[in-house]
Every structure is written in structure tokens, then in C-alpha cells.
Design a protein around this motif. Structure first.
Motif, short mmCIF file in Angstrom:
data_model
loop_
_atom_site.label_atom_id
_atom_site.label_comp_id
_atom_site.label_asym_id
_atom_site.label_seq_id
_atom_site.Cartn_x
_atom_site.Cartn_y
_atom_site.Cartn_z
N ARG A 1 1.71 6.70 -6.68
CA ARG A 1 0.62 7.61 -7.03
C ARG A 1 1.08 9.06 -6.86
N GLN A 2 1.76 9.33 -5.74
CA GLN A 2 2.25 10.70 -5.50
C GLN A 2 3.31 11.10 -6.52
N VAL B 1 0.84 -1.20 0.00
CA VAL B 1 0.00 0.00 0.00
C VAL B 1 0.88 1.26 0.00
N GLU C 1 2.38 1.72 -3.43
CA GLU C 1 1.37 2.23 -4.37
C GLU C 1 1.11 3.71 -4.14
N GLU C 2 1.03 4.12 -2.87
CA GLU C 2 0.80 5.54 -2.55
C GLU C 2 1.98 6.39 -3.01
#
Length: 109
Positions: free
Chosen positions: A37-38, A30, A33-34
Motif C-alpha cells: 500500500r505504501q 498484513v 499488504e501495508e
């Protein structure tokens, strides 16, 4: 009996260790993935900033070119007016000289 309980306790401990390892792996997934994404959002924001700057640079260049062309056109028109005025003065001077010559010829005759 004691052996069975010890085996059950060992199995339970192993199951808990696996559960915690799975939880940690999921937390890390997670987090990755974050972070991705950022990073992608930052890249997109930077791409848009660069595109805005390029569009503004092009707009400014087009405006400068438009003003340059307008100045050149105004200068052309000014020079054309000056040339027309000079030609009109010259024509008037020629006509005046011809009239003067004609009058002098008449007086002489």
C-alpha cells in the motif's frame, strides 16, 4: 493414563505451535499488504509530481510562446508605422517638389 496425558500435552503443544505459526503468517501478510500500500501510494505521489511538473513546463512554454508572438506582432506593427511615416514624408516631399516646380513654371511664364 500417563500416556494419554502425554499425548494430550503433545497435541496441545502442537496446536499452540500451529496457532503461533498462523499468527506469524498473518502478521507477515498484513506487513506485506501495508508495504505494498505504501509503495503504491509513493508511486502515485511520484506520478502526480511528475504530471504537475510537466503541466508547469507546458504552461511556461505556452507563456513563452505567447510572449514571443506578442513581441513579433509589436515589432511588425512598429515596422509598419515606420514604413507609413516614411511613405508619408516621401509623398509630402514629392508634393512639395511638384508645387515648387509649378510655381517656378508660373514665374517663368
Amino acid at each position: 493414563e500417563a500416556q494419554r496425558k502425554a499425548a494430550e500435552a503433545a497435541a496441545a503443544a502442537e496446536a499452540e505451535r500451529l496457532r503461533k505459526a498462523h499468527e506469524e503468517a498473518e502478521k507477515q501478510r498484513v506487513a506485506r499488504e501495508e508495504a505494498e500500500r505504501q509503495r503504491a501510494a509513493h508511486e502515485e505521489a511520484e506520478r502526480q509530481r511528475v504530471a504537475r511538473e510537466e503541466a508547469e513546463r507546458q504552461r511556461a512554454a505556452q507563456e513563452a510562446e505567447r510572449q514571443r508572438v506578442a513581441r513579433e506582432e509589436a515589432e511588425k506593427q512598429r515596422l509598419a508605422r515606420e514604413q507609413e511615416e516614411a511613405q508619408a514624408k516621401q509623398a509630402a516631399a514629392v508634393a512639395e517638389a511638384e508645387e515648387k516646380r509649378r510655381l517656378e513654371e508660373q514665374e517663368a511664364a
